[in-house]
Write a protein that holds these residues in place. Structure first.
Motif, PDB file in Angstrom:
ATOM      1  N   UNK A 370       0.838  -1.197   0.000  1.00 41.08           N
ATOM      2  CA  UNK A 370       0.000   0.000   0.000  1.00 41.08           C
ATOM      3  C   UNK A 370       0.869   1.240   0.000  1.00 41.08           C
ATOM      4  N   UNK A 371       0.823   1.974  -1.085  1.00 38.92           N
ATOM      5  CA  UNK A 371       1.629   3.189  -1.214  1.00 38.92           C
ATOM      6  C   UNK A 371       0.747   4.307  -1.743  1.00 38.92           C
ATOM      7  N   UNK A 372       0.573   5.354  -0.950  1.00 34.18           N
ATOM      8  CA  UNK A 372      -0.191   6.505  -1.417  1.00 34.18           C
ATOM      9  C   UNK A 372      -1.682   6.227  -1.527  1.00 34.18           C
ATOM     10  N   UNK A 373      -2.312   6.898  -2.467  1.00 31.84           N
ATOM     11  CA  UNK A 373      -3.754   6.783  -2.659  1.00 31.84           C
ATOM     12  C   UNK A 373      -4.145   5.363  -3.064  1.00 31.84           C
ATOM     13  N   UNK A 374      -5.256   4.914  -2.517  1.00 20.49           N
ATOM     14  CA  UNK A 374      -5.740   3.568  -2.799  1.00 20.49           C
ATOM     15  C   UNK A 374      -6.972   3.676  -3.692  1.00 20.49           C
ATOM     16  N   UNK A 375      -6.875   3.119  -4.894  1.00 18.52           N
ATOM     17  CA  UNK A 375      -8.010   3.084  -5.813  1.00 18.52           C
ATOM     18  C   UNK A 375      -8.761   1.781  -5.589  1.00 18.52           C
ATOM     19  N   UNK A 376      -9.993   1.879  -5.159  1.00 14.37           N
ATOM     20  CA  UNK A 376     -10.827   0.708  -4.913  1.00 14.37           C
ATOM     21  C   UNK A 376     -11.507   0.305  -6.219  1.00 14.37           C
ATOM     22  N   UNK A 377     -10.830  -0.511  -6.991  1.00 15.14           N
ATOM     23  CA  UNK A 377     -11.263  -0.832  -8.352  1.00 15.14           C
ATOM     24  C   UNK A 377     -12.671  -1.407  -8.401  1.00 15.14           C
ATOM     25  N   UNK A 378     -13.049  -2.348  -7.516  1.00 16.70           N
ATOM     26  CA  UNK A 378     -14.426  -2.873  -7.598  1.00 16.70           C
ATOM     27  C   UNK A 378     -15.490  -1.798  -7.406  1.00 16.70           C
ATOM     28  N   UNK A 379     -15.212  -0.832  -6.520  1.00 18.47           N
ATOM     29  CA  UNK A 379     -16.180   0.244  -6.293  1.00 18.47           C
ATOM     30  C   UNK A 379     -16.249   1.156  -7.515  1.00 18.47           C
TER      31      UNK A 379
END
Length: 494
Positions: A370-379
């Motif tokens: 986990x680095x920086x912003x987390x993109x929640x792909x399923x959402x």
């Protein structure tokens, strides 16, 4: 007697800004810079052959300059404060404090100068150095955000206009909108940094009369003095004319540029907060981080919120600089002194603070992957699926027409079913996906390949290509100019 815990602690120093920026605007750095300015002036006067009253002997001796060089950094703040309490004049207090430790150079310090020789020139030196630090940190932010944009350039996401669902874009393409603003800010900040002039040795009201008297009417030597002092302090450009002070418009220009940075980071922070609400993108969240003292389940976008709050403060400061520039009388008034002691350092401290938060948002590691912003792909994909049926209707219509359907009849089929689905959605039943099922059942769409026509990647236009082009044309030059700053990290105190 008070201790540091008894008095107000400026949060910009105690909580937010870097130690480097805080020390630059601290008293020791300022007064040591004053001593270097006095040395530069004395050296330049000596180099130009300034003579004593007898017209033969050097006015400034080598041993005096040596003594002055030996005492550039041993500033005794308590001693200077005692002098200022007695004299009610900050510059003369430090002249006396220097005399206390270097009595042999007493008669060459501040020779021909006015107070603004040290105060204004020191401010310009510190502003230029601070602008350089801001540019370096901003470049690191641009680099990290560019990496984020490249990583997610192909990921379809729901675009918004009026904060209402619009056409699709990609996660990376949206990031280029944030990036472009920051690249513009960097260009403006570089312009202000590189074009910032030096006040120089201009005298009490800017006429250089005191220096003309010292050099016995030699105009050329007075002009050379101005240029030499500027060169010794690292400046090529000089303010061409001054009153006692340099034009306060220079301060206003700099604060406007810093405010522009605040505007861009506030916009980005606001978008992150909205995306956090939609659970599409999360900011870094550390293993033991607490979102709320009462609601244990909360995961608040506190970094983005803090960035917006500090950016708002930064955006408010230029109004004071504008007021100062507008209300100076003739060659100068002293009502500029007190507010400038506040808004110039605090503008840089605040700009530094918001950039540190921005960099932390993009580079903070909260786990092995986990680095920086987390993109929640399923959402993100769920949001696309939710609205794609409506967006796809035009493409479906064109495919049906190409398969032999009548355009107006196909249009009516789409209109009827889309309104029916919308009505069910508003009543709390059904889903947008039902529109595809309805159209598939219509004879007019029997020959349409729905899977091919409704692939989300078919609705993002040139977004992936635009990301690649933007990074190559606008981010790559920043990376090249600031190679040493790339990979910079920012740990937040709280």
């Amino acid at each position: 007697m008070t201790t540091p815990t008894d008095v107000y602690d400026n949060p910009l120093i105690g909580r937010y800004a870097s130690r480097e920026m805080a020390e630059r605007w601290g008293p020791l750095r300022k007064f040591r810079t004053w001593r270097r300015l006095w040395l530069a002036l004395a050296e330049a006067e000596a180099e130009l052959g300034l003579l004593a009253d007898d017209g033969v002997s050097p006015r400034i001796r080598a041993e005096q300059l040596a003594e002055l060089r030996d005492h550039l950094d041993d500033v005794d703040l308590a001693r200077a404060a005692a002098h200022e309490k007695r004299l009610r004049h900050d510059v003369m207090a430090h002249v006396h404090a220097l005399r206390d430790v270097a009595p042999g150079c007493n008669d060459i310090v501040h020779l021909g100068a006015t107070s603004c020789y040290v105060t204004d020139n020191a401010d310009l030196i510190l502003m230029r150095e601070s602008l350089d630090q801001v540019c370096r940190t901003l470049a690191a932010v641009i680099d990290a955000m560019g990496t984020f944009a490249e990583r997610w350039k192909d990921e379809p996401t729901l675009g918004f206009t009026h904060f209402q669902p619009a056409q699709l874009t990609t996660v990376g393409k949206r990031a280029t909108l944030w990036l472009y603003d920051l690249v513009l800010d960097l260009e403006e900040l570089e312009r202000r940094r590189d074009g910032l002039p030096f006040r120089g040795a201009k005298g009490t009201t800017g006429t250089q009369a005191s220096f003309l008297a010292l050099f016995r009417g030699d105009h050329d030597k007075v002009k050379q003095l101005d240029r030499r002092v500027a060169g010794k302090m690292g400046f090529d450009a000089l303010v061409p004319v001054t009153g006692q002070t340099y034009s306060r418009k220079h301060d206003s220009f700099v604060l406007d540029a810093l405010s522009g940075l605040g505007q861009s980071l506030h916009k980005w922070g606001s978008d992150l907060r909205l995306l956090a609400n939609r659970q599409e993108i999360d900011e870094p969240f550390e293993p033991e981080q607490i979102g709320s003292s009462a609601m244990a389940y909360k995961r608040n976008p506190m970094r983005a919120e803090r960035m917006c709050g500090l950016a708002r403060y930064l955006m408010g400061l230029p109004a004071m600089a504008a007021d100062t520039a507008a209300t100076q009388w003739f060659e100068r008034t002293l009502d500029d002194s007190a507010p400038r002691r506040l808004y110039i350092p605090q503008a840089f401290l605040c700009a530094d603070a918001v950039l540190r938060i921005a960099l932390n948002l993009l580079t903070q590691r909260t786990g092995p992957e986990t680095l920086g912003l987390v993109v929640n792909v399923p959402v993100v994909a769920r949001g696309v699926r939710e609205y794609l049926p409506y967006m796809a209707t035009e493409n479906l219509m064109m495919a049906a027409v190409q398969a032999g359907g009548d355009r107006q009849e196909v249009h009516e089929v789409v209109r009827t079913h889309s309104h029916a689905v919308t009505a069910k959605l508003k009543s709390g039943t059904g889903s947008a996906a039902e529109l595809f099922d309805r159209l598939r059942a219509e004879p007019a769409f029997a020959r349409v390949d729905f899977a091919a026509v409704t692939d989300p990647r078919a609705f993002v236009g040139r977004a992936p290509e635009q990301v690649a082009e933007f990074v190559a044309e606008h981010v790559a030059p920043v990376r090249a100019r600031y190679a040493a700053a790339l990979g910079m990290k920012a740990e937040l105190s709280v």
